[in-house]
Design a protein around this motif. Structure first.
Motif, PDB file in Angstrom:
ATOM      1  N   THR A   1       0.707  -1.244   0.078  1.00 35.87           N
ATOM      2  CA  THR A   1      -0.020   0.172  -0.079  1.00 35.87           C
ATOM      3  C   THR A   1       0.902   1.027  -0.147  1.00 35.87           C
ATOM      4  N   VAL A   2       1.590   1.231   0.656  1.00 36.13           N
ATOM      5  CA  VAL A   2       2.616   2.414   0.927  1.00 36.13           C
ATOM      6  C   VAL A   2       3.426   2.528  -0.457  1.00 36.13           C
ATOM      7  N   LEU A   3       3.743   1.648  -0.951  1.00 31.25           N
ATOM      8  CA  LEU A   3       4.639   1.566  -2.325  1.00 31.25           C
ATOM      9  C   LEU A   3       3.538   2.096  -3.151  1.00 31.25           C
ATOM     10  N   THR A   4       2.372   1.935  -3.266  1.00 33.88           N
ATOM     11  CA  THR A   4       1.502   2.334  -4.376  1.00 33.88           C
ATOM     12  C   THR A   4       1.214   3.846  -4.149  1.00 33.88           C
ATOM     13  N   THR A   5       1.507   4.291  -3.125  1.00 36.39           N
ATOM     14  CA  THR A   5       1.372   5.942  -2.522  1.00 36.39           C
ATOM     15  C   THR A   5       2.558   6.517  -3.002  1.00 36.39           C
ATOM     16  N   LEU A   6       3.704   5.856  -3.084  1.00 39.30           N
ATOM     17  CA  LEU A   6       4.923   6.309  -3.591  1.00 39.30           C
ATOM     18  C   LEU A   6       4.995   6.473  -4.941  1.00 39.30           C
ATOM     19  N   LEU A   7       4.460   5.541  -5.488  1.00 41.85           N
ATOM     20  CA  LEU A   7       4.400   5.664  -7.060  1.00 41.85           C
ATOM     21  C   LEU A   7       3.423   6.569  -7.566  1.00 41.85           C
ATOM     22  N   THR A   8       2.267   6.637  -6.867  1.00 34.40           N
ATOM     23  CA  THR A   8       1.267   7.784  -7.358  1.00 34.40           C
ATOM     24  C   THR A   8       2.080   9.134  -7.212  1.00 34.40           C
ATOM     25  N   ILE A   9       2.805   9.329  -6.003  1.00 35.35           N
ATOM     26  CA  ILE A   9       3.316  10.825  -5.773  1.00 35.35           C
ATOM     27  C   ILE A   9       4.582  11.056  -6.794  1.00 35.35           C
ATOM     28  N   LEU A  10       5.059  10.041  -7.228  1.00 36.73           N
ATOM     29  CA  LEU A  10       6.130  10.216  -8.149  1.00 36.73           C
ATOM     30  C   LEU A  10       5.586  10.438  -9.620  1.00 36.73           C
ATOM     31  N   GLN A  11       4.256  10.506  -9.632  1.00 36.66           N
ATOM     32  CA  GLN A  11       3.566  10.760 -10.965  1.00 36.66           C
ATOM     33  C   GLN A  11       4.114   9.916 -11.917  1.00 36.66           C
ATOM     34  N   MET A  12       4.077   8.592 -11.560  1.00 42.10           N
ATOM     35  CA  MET A  12       4.538   7.603 -12.781  1.00 42.10           C
ATOM     36  C   MET A  12       3.326   7.528 -13.742  1.00 42.10           C
ATOM     37  N   PRO A  13       3.520   7.436 -14.973  1.00 41.56           N
ATOM     38  CA  PRO A  13       2.377   6.978 -15.872  1.00 41.56           C
ATOM     39  C   PRO A  13       2.162   5.438 -15.317  1.00 41.56           C
ATOM     40  N   GLU A  14       0.803   5.399 -15.526  1.00 45.46           N
ATOM     41  CA  GLU A  14       0.235   3.788 -15.032  1.00 45.46           C
ATOM     42  C   GLU A  14       0.944   2.754 -15.453  1.00 45.46           C
ATOM     43  N   GLY A  15       1.568   2.751 -16.721  1.00 46.45           N
ATOM     44  CA  GLY A  15       2.302   1.703 -17.228  1.00 46.45           C
ATOM     45  C   GLY A  15       3.583   1.556 -16.319  1.00 46.45           C
ATOM     46  N   ALA A  16       4.406   2.593 -16.309  1.00 42.23           N
ATOM     47  CA  ALA A  16       5.606   2.499 -15.581  1.00 42.23           C
ATOM     48  C   ALA A  16       5.408   2.042 -14.014  1.00 42.23           C
ATOM     49  N   ARG A  17       4.237   2.499 -13.453  1.00 44.45           N
ATOM     50  CA  ARG A  17       3.992   1.912 -12.011  1.00 44.45           C
ATOM     51  C   ARG A  17       3.804   0.506 -12.018  1.00 44.45           C
ATOM     52  N   ARG A  18       3.072   0.180 -13.061  1.00 43.63           N
ATOM     53  CA  ARG A  18       2.797  -1.377 -12.765  1.00 43.63           C
ATOM     54  C   ARG A  18       4.352  -2.125 -13.120  1.00 43.63           C
ATOM     55  N   MET A  19       5.005  -1.643 -13.941  1.00 39.15           N
ATOM     56  CA  MET A  19       6.344  -2.346 -14.239  1.00 39.15           C
ATOM     57  C   MET A  19       7.102  -2.144 -13.186  1.00 39.15           C
ATOM     58  N   LEU A  20       7.251  -1.115 -12.368  1.00 42.22           N
ATOM     59  CA  LEU A  20       8.251  -1.099 -11.066  1.00 42.22           C
ATOM     60  C   LEU A  20       7.581  -1.948 -10.223  1.00 42.22           C
ATOM     61  N   PHE A  21       6.261  -1.760  -9.974  1.00 40.71           N
ATOM     62  CA  PHE A  21       5.640  -2.779  -8.912  1.00 40.71           C
ATOM     63  C   PHE A  21       6.004  -4.246  -9.168  1.00 40.71           C
ATOM     64  N   GLY A  22       5.946  -4.742 -10.387  1.00 40.78           N
ATOM     65  CA  GLY A  22       6.257  -6.085 -10.442  1.00 40.78           C
ATOM     66  C   GLY A  22       7.860  -6.342 -10.271  1.00 40.78           C
ATOM     67  N   ALA A  23       8.747  -5.385 -10.677  1.00 38.24           N
ATOM     68  CA  ALA A  23      10.266  -5.469 -10.412  1.00 38.24           C
ATOM     69  C   ALA A  23      10.505  -5.588  -9.101  1.00 38.24           C
ATOM     70  N   ILE A  24       9.620  -4.719  -8.305  1.00 39.28           N
ATOM     71  CA  ILE A  24       9.822  -4.622  -6.553  1.00 39.28           C
ATOM     72  C   ILE A  24       9.296  -6.000  -6.053  1.00 39.28           C
ATOM     73  N   VAL A  25       8.055  -6.398  -6.668  1.00 39.44           N
ATOM     74  CA  VAL A  25       7.811  -7.734  -5.997  1.00 39.44           C
ATOM     75  C   VAL A  25       8.792  -8.740  -6.264  1.00 39.44           C
ATOM     76  N   LEU A  26       9.422  -8.830  -7.307  1.00 40.84           N
ATOM     77  CA  LEU A  26      10.327  -9.842  -7.638  1.00 40.84           C
ATOM     78  C   LEU A  26      11.691  -9.635  -6.779  1.00 40.84           C
ATOM     79  N   LEU A  27      11.987  -8.409  -6.751  1.00 44.60           N
ATOM     80  CA  LEU A  27      13.239  -8.007  -5.935  1.00 44.60           C
ATOM     81  C   LEU A  27      13.138  -8.314  -4.512  1.00 44.60           C
ATOM     82  N   VAL A  28      12.113  -7.960  -3.922  1.00 41.11           N
ATOM     83  CA  VAL A  28      11.932  -8.413  -2.429  1.00 41.11           C
ATOM     84  C   VAL A  28      11.804  -9.628  -2.332  1.00 41.11           C
TER      85      VAL A  28
END
Lengths: 324, 328
Positions: free
Chosen positions: B290-317
């Motif tokens: 949830t915090v991560l989602t807020t973070l990405l919204t604040i960084l004003q990422m386009p929806e696509g980039a947000r999802r990409m980063l989300f996936g990458a972070i899930v994998l990394l973690v």
């Protein structure tokens, strides 16, 4: 021996089911003819490639949740590259998109091998990544497809010497499907790599101890899966003429067809023919329901119930045969 | 990696740290959560205040309950992908039935599909031995179909959100979101079930070694049936809570929560192959997402980039977590 018999028996049973379904279709709609068969083949095309992509990974003992997202990404890439470009440019786009699928699929495999995270999690993460990438390429359905590319799946195959009535039952889409799958699957199945894929799916430890390069084989399996998914993406663009960034229902359909096709989800068993026949069965059921003028939403329920029931039946049979 | 193990009398600091983290898997997760909040505060000074925390908790709760369903099913080596559809169904039925029905009747009607889907899942997985991934995907497809047919029968009557759910989902009392009133008992229930009851032990046992469990006289199908019904019921309740939070009944209401719920359970350290994990980590996992989602919204990422980063972070973690905990 009995194992081979059982596997072939399963595929033969599926073929019988398909033929029964064709007869049922003919009974429901006496006018069902070659033209309808052509559109069935066109509808099956993206599903069949998705299933092929899933099959090869499942045989290798994994699962690929990113199939549908991979198809969406390759489809929008192809559509946006071809938008406003010349017809000849598409000659470059097709190999480029196929290579992209191969590389992204291999990336799936590399990530699984390197991070040692379970494949279900890696491909789930890749699902997010590929979906996001598809949205970056095109944020709404759009793009275009070259005319000659669209024409490759419309119409029938002209074979000199055959009467028109026979020719009419050979849609180009079906030929394209058979050629694309055979060109990759048959050499692969007969090669050392193909054997290794079955081996790591059957027992990774035993394969490792017998000197199979497990990591390399796994990466190769995912690369081929990506290649098939890219073909599926191209098929989507070819049949619709555009690319859509939202993945279709191909993930569920691919897993269901894989199971229905007699490929054990544990890996190491089954072939490509079963799942492909299973796709035809599932699509034909849908056609029949539409022909019966059933509400499309009710169709979705019936289709789901059939899929679940068949999978339950299959699991039950497997369980019984294991016990005896 | 194991070179340090050959010198037992003097384990290096790194190895001791690793062992500590392996014994307390929740520690790295909390550290990550705090790090994310700190990054957020640096990027947007002053954003982290009482209201923000209440809001984050409010949005993390539905995710955390659904992730609880995933945790429990994953412990047996399964997964429940029908939770999104179940939550959507109960929310939609509640919002449309409350118009003409008594709240109790509406509630019972809303929970019916949850029980039914859980029952079918349980029978499919427990009795017929269908792979849970397929079984639950299939039932969610069927559920969505029913919902679409149902939608047409109630299109005239309209929908409204019951005041109570509105209060529960959105309200904040004394700085605490009211949703905690639902969540704390649910969380205590799940943790208690997993750690202190025979049923919970059976879930771990089934996931760890199903054959051994069955040979010890456990009736596998009964455990699985109870598990999937429980999971579905929790998902149904989440749907009711979520409709109070989102306030717009739609046919894909809770669908976007399904994959994050799996991710939250995985990040929280529950093994997707069964037998290992717990609910405490999952709760932190849901907060992290949830915090991560807020973070990405604040960084004003386009929806696509947000999802990409989300996936990458899930994998990394997940990968990092595996590295830390694997030297047991």
């Amino acid at each position: 021996m009995s194992h081979i018999l059982r596997r072939q028996g399963w595929v033969a049973g599926l073929f019988a089911l398909l033929i029964i379904l064709f007869i049922v279709t003919k009974l429901i709609q006496p006018g069902y003819g070659s033209g309808d068969f052509g559109s069935l083949a066109r509808a099956v095309l993206p599903y069949a490639f998705a299933v092929a992509a899933q099959t090869i990974v499942v045989i290798a003992g994994g699962i690929d949740l990113s199939v549908a997202a991979m198809m969406a990404l390759t489809s929008v890439t192809a559509a946006s590259m071809m938008a406003g470009a010349s017809e000849e440019y598409a000659l470059f786009v097709v190999p480029f998109v196929l290579a992209m699928g191969l590389v992204l699929g291999a990336l799936n495999g590399v990530l699984i091998v390197v991070t040692r995270v379970p494949d279900i999690v890696v491909t789930l993460a890749m699902l997010f990544v590929l979906q996001g990438a598809a949205l970056l390429v095109l944020d709404a359905p759009g793009g275009a497809a070259a005319e000659w590319l669209k024409a490759t799946i419309v119409g029938t195959v002209p074979i000199p010497g055959l009467p028109d009535t026979v020719e009419a039952w050979l849609p180009k889409a079906l030929l394209l499907l058979v050629v694309c799958l055979c060109i990759i699957w048959i050499p692969l199945r007969r090669s050392r790599l193909g054997l290794s894929i079955y081996a790591i799916g059957s027992s990774e430890l035993a394969a490792f101890r017998s000197g199979v390069p497990v990591a390399r084989t796994r990466i190769a399996a995912y690369a081929f899966s990506g290649l098939f998914a890219a073909m599926g993406g191209l098929a989507l663009t070819m049949s619709t003429g555009i690319g859509a960034p939202i993945p279709g229902p191909y993930l569920l359909a691919s897993v269901a067809a894989v199971v229905l096709g007699g490929v054990a989800l544990g890996g190491g068993k089954g072939g490509l023919l079963g799942p492909i026949v299973a796709v035809f069965v599932l699509r034909l059921v849908r056609t029949d329901l539409t022909l019966l003028a059933i509400d499309p939403n009710v169709t979705a329920i019936i289709e789901g119930v059939i899929m679940v029931a068949v999978v339950m039946f299959g699991a039950f049979i497997t369980m019984r045969s294991r016990q005896s | 990696m194991s070179s340090a193990a050959t010198v037992p009398q003097a384990p290096s600091f790194g190895r001791r740290l690793k062992r500590f983290m392996a014994d307390r898997p929740i520690v790295p997760l909390v550290i990550l959560l705090v790090a994310l909040v700190v990054i957020l505060q640096i990027l947007r000074p002053g954003i982290v205040n009482e209201r923000w925390i209440a809001n984050t908790v409010k949005f993390a709760i539905p995710l955390a309950i659904l992730a609880g369903c995933q945790t429990m099913t994953m412990l047996t080596g399964g997964i429940d992908l029908s939770v999104g559809t179940v939550a959507t169904m109960s929310a939609f039925i509640m919002a449309t039935q409350i118009v003409n029905q008594d709240p109790t009747v509406a509630f019972l009607l809303a929970m019916t599909p949850a029980v039914l889907i859980g029952l079918v899942n349980g029978i499919g997985v427990g009795v017929f031995r269908v792979h849970p991934l397929i079984m639950t995907l299939g039932t969610s497809l069927i559920g969505t179909g029913f919902l679409q047919v149902y939608q047409r029968t109630v299109i005239a009557s309209g929908a409204k959100i019951p005041d109570f759910l509105n209060w529960l989902g959105t309200g904040v009392s004394f700085g605490f979101p009211n949703a905690l009133l639902l969540f704390i008992p649910v969380a205590v229930f799940i943790v208690f079930t997993l750690n202190r009851t025979g049923f919970g032990r059976l879930l771990y046992a089934v996931g760890d070694n199903e054959r051994a469990t069955r040979l010890s006289g456990v009736r596998y199908w009964q455990v699985i049936l109870a598990l999937y019904i429980l999971s579905s019921l929790l998902a149904g309740i989440t749907g009711l809570l979520y409709i109070g939070l989102i306030k717009a009944p739609s046919l894909s209401l809770a669908e976007p929560l399904v994959l994050p719920s799996v991710a939250a359970a995985v990040i929280g350290g529950t093994s997707i192959f069964g037998g290992r994990g717990g609910y405490a980590g999952t709760i932190v996992g849901a907060l992290i997402l949830t915090v991560l989602t807020t973070l990405l919204t604040i960084l004003q990422m386009p929806e696509g980039a947000r999802r990409m980063l989300f996936g990458a972070i899930v994998l990394l973690v997940t990968a990092a977590y595996l590295r830390i905990t694997e030297d047991r």
